[in-house]
Design an enzyme around this catalytic site. Structure first.
Site, PDB file in Angstrom:
ATOM      1  N   ASP A   8     -39.287 -67.921  16.109  1.00 46.04           N
ATOM      2  CA  ASP A   8     -40.535 -67.432  16.724  1.00 46.04           C
ATOM      3  C   ASP A   8     -41.625 -67.369  15.474  1.00 46.04           C
ATOM      4  OD1 ASP A   8     -42.150 -66.166  18.644  1.00 46.04           O
ATOM      5  OD2 ASP A   8     -41.544 -64.125  17.405  1.00 46.04           O
ATOM      6  N   ASP A  10     -44.968 -65.220  15.765  1.00 43.98           N
ATOM      7  CA  ASP A  10     -45.680 -64.107  15.458  1.00 43.98           C
ATOM      8  C   ASP A  10     -44.509 -62.864  15.557  1.00 43.98           C
ATOM      9  OD1 ASP A  10     -48.335 -64.696  15.672  1.00 43.98           O
ATOM     10  OD2 ASP A  10     -48.195 -64.858  18.032  1.00 43.98           O
TER      11      ASP A  10
HETATM   12  P1  B16 Z   1     -52.047 -67.107  22.085  1.00 45.11           P
HETATM   13  P2  B16 Z   1     -44.736 -65.540  19.528  1.00 45.11           P
HETATM   14  C1  B16 Z   1     -46.785 -64.756  21.001  1.00 45.11           C
HETATM   15  O1  B16 Z   1     -46.353 -65.568  20.009  1.00 45.11           O
HETATM   16  C2  B16 Z   1     -47.450 -63.566  20.653  1.00 45.11           C
HETATM   17  O2  B16 Z   1     -45.977 -62.812  20.326  1.00 45.11           O
HETATM   18  C3  B16 Z   1     -47.953 -62.769  21.907  1.00 45.11           C
HETATM   19  O3  B16 Z   1     -48.345 -61.637  21.835  1.00 45.11           O
HETATM   20  C4  B16 Z   1     -48.955 -63.726  22.366  1.00 45.11           C
HETATM   21  O4  B16 Z   1     -49.494 -63.175  23.845  1.00 45.11           O
HETATM   22  C5  B16 Z   1     -48.655 -64.919  22.803  1.00 45.11           C
HETATM   23  O5  B16 Z   1     -47.988 -65.690  21.502  1.00 45.11           O
HETATM   24  C6  B16 Z   1     -49.816 -65.977  23.036  1.00 45.11           C
HETATM   25  O6  B16 Z   1     -50.566 -66.110  22.076  1.00 45.11           O
HETATM   26  O7  B16 Z   1     -52.961 -66.098  22.681  1.00 45.11           O
HETATM   27  O8  B16 Z   1     -52.356 -67.268  20.622  1.00 45.11           O
HETATM   28  O9  B16 Z   1     -51.692 -68.116  22.607  1.00 45.11           O
HETATM   29  O10 B16 Z   1     -44.558 -64.336  19.335  1.00 45.11           O
HETATM   30  O11 B16 Z   1     -43.991 -66.321  20.699  1.00 45.11           O
HETATM   31  O12 B16 Z   1     -44.524 -66.468  18.451  1.00 45.11           O
HETATM   32 MG    MG Z   2     -42.917 -62.753  18.295  1.00 43.61          MG
END
Ligand code: B16
Ligand code: MG
Length: 217
Positions: A8, A10
């Site tokens: 993953d 974030d």
């Molecule tokens: P974006 P991951 C996720 O990434 C985040 O944890 C989440 O908080 C966020 O809303 C989502 O990506 C969408 O992000 O707005 O950049 O498309 O943890 O799956 O890497």
């Molecule tokens: Mg994450």
């Protein structure tokens, strides 16, 4: 065959979870309410539109689909602006060493992230070359806890799900990994990631051989 690793992004590779949350807070403020700290976990790992729906419901606000799109775009604009200020500082401790050690051992790696900004973010941090594939929110129909993002990464790696280890910091992501038949290392707090096979504090504490021995044991 050495099990492959699917990360993953974030909260595992980069510390952007707080930037996402602070930007949702800023949007809530603009809409006239305060987003409580208790929402931090719930907004992790899910898509932008699903996050917006949760934020709007929390604030008791109903808007048209068109307005929702505008709010999501505004959030993303603020989010990308906030990332500009931090650049390489967002890479979490131990990430570079762990990824390089995997490369030396010949372990195949991919990314499975809900973020639509994943490919851009990893390229700007010059980390993209370390992955065979970066599957992000642009490449899937279903958001975590659906395992689609990890299944697509396994497909690109040409590995069976049971031969992959997913590293994930969100409850929804851990659920996605386990429901998809993957081994899963939770990153963060043991209590909130109980569904993972093992939990470590971060990639700084990751030892590939140890993780594999736990998986196979
Ligand atoms: P974006 P991951 C996720 O990434 C985040 O944890 C989440 O908080 C966020 O809303 C989502 O990506 C969408 O992000 O707005 O950049 O498309 O943890 O799956 O890497
Ligand atoms: Mg994450």
């Amino acid at each position: 065959m050495k099990p492959a690793c699917i990360f993953d992004m974030d909260g595992v590779l980069v510390d952007t979870a707080d930037y996402h949350f602070e930007t949702w807070r800023r949007l809530a403020e603009k809409l006239g309410f305060v987003l409580g700290d208790n929402m931090r976990e719930q907004l992790k790992g899910i898509s932008r539109m699903a996050s917006l729906a949760i934020v709007l419901e929390y604030g008791g606000i109903k808007v048209s689909e068109n307005e929702q799109k505008k709010l999501a775009d505004l959030k993303n604009k603020w989010y990308i602006e906030s990332l500009d200020e931090v650049s390489h500082k967002v890479v979490l401790p131990g990430v570079i060493n762990f990824l390089h050690s995997l490369r030396e051992m010949g372990v195949e790696c991919a990314v499975g992230s809900a973020s639509r900004n994943a490919a851009i973010t990893l390229k700007s941090l010059e980390l993209d070359d370390l992955f065979v594939s970066i599957v992000d929110g642009n490449d899937v129909i279903h958001t975590k806890p659906n395992p689609e993002v990890f299944k697509n990464a396994a497909r690109d790696l040409q590995y069976k799900e049971s031969d992959c280890i997913v590293f994930e910091d969100s409850q929804k992501g851990v659920k996605a990994a386990k429901e998809g038949g993957f081994n899963c290392v939770g990153i963060g707090d043991k209590n909130s990631l109980k569904a993972a096979d093992i939990v470590i504090s971060g990639l700084e504490a990751a030892n590939y051989s140890h993780i594999v021995s736990k998986m196979k044991g």
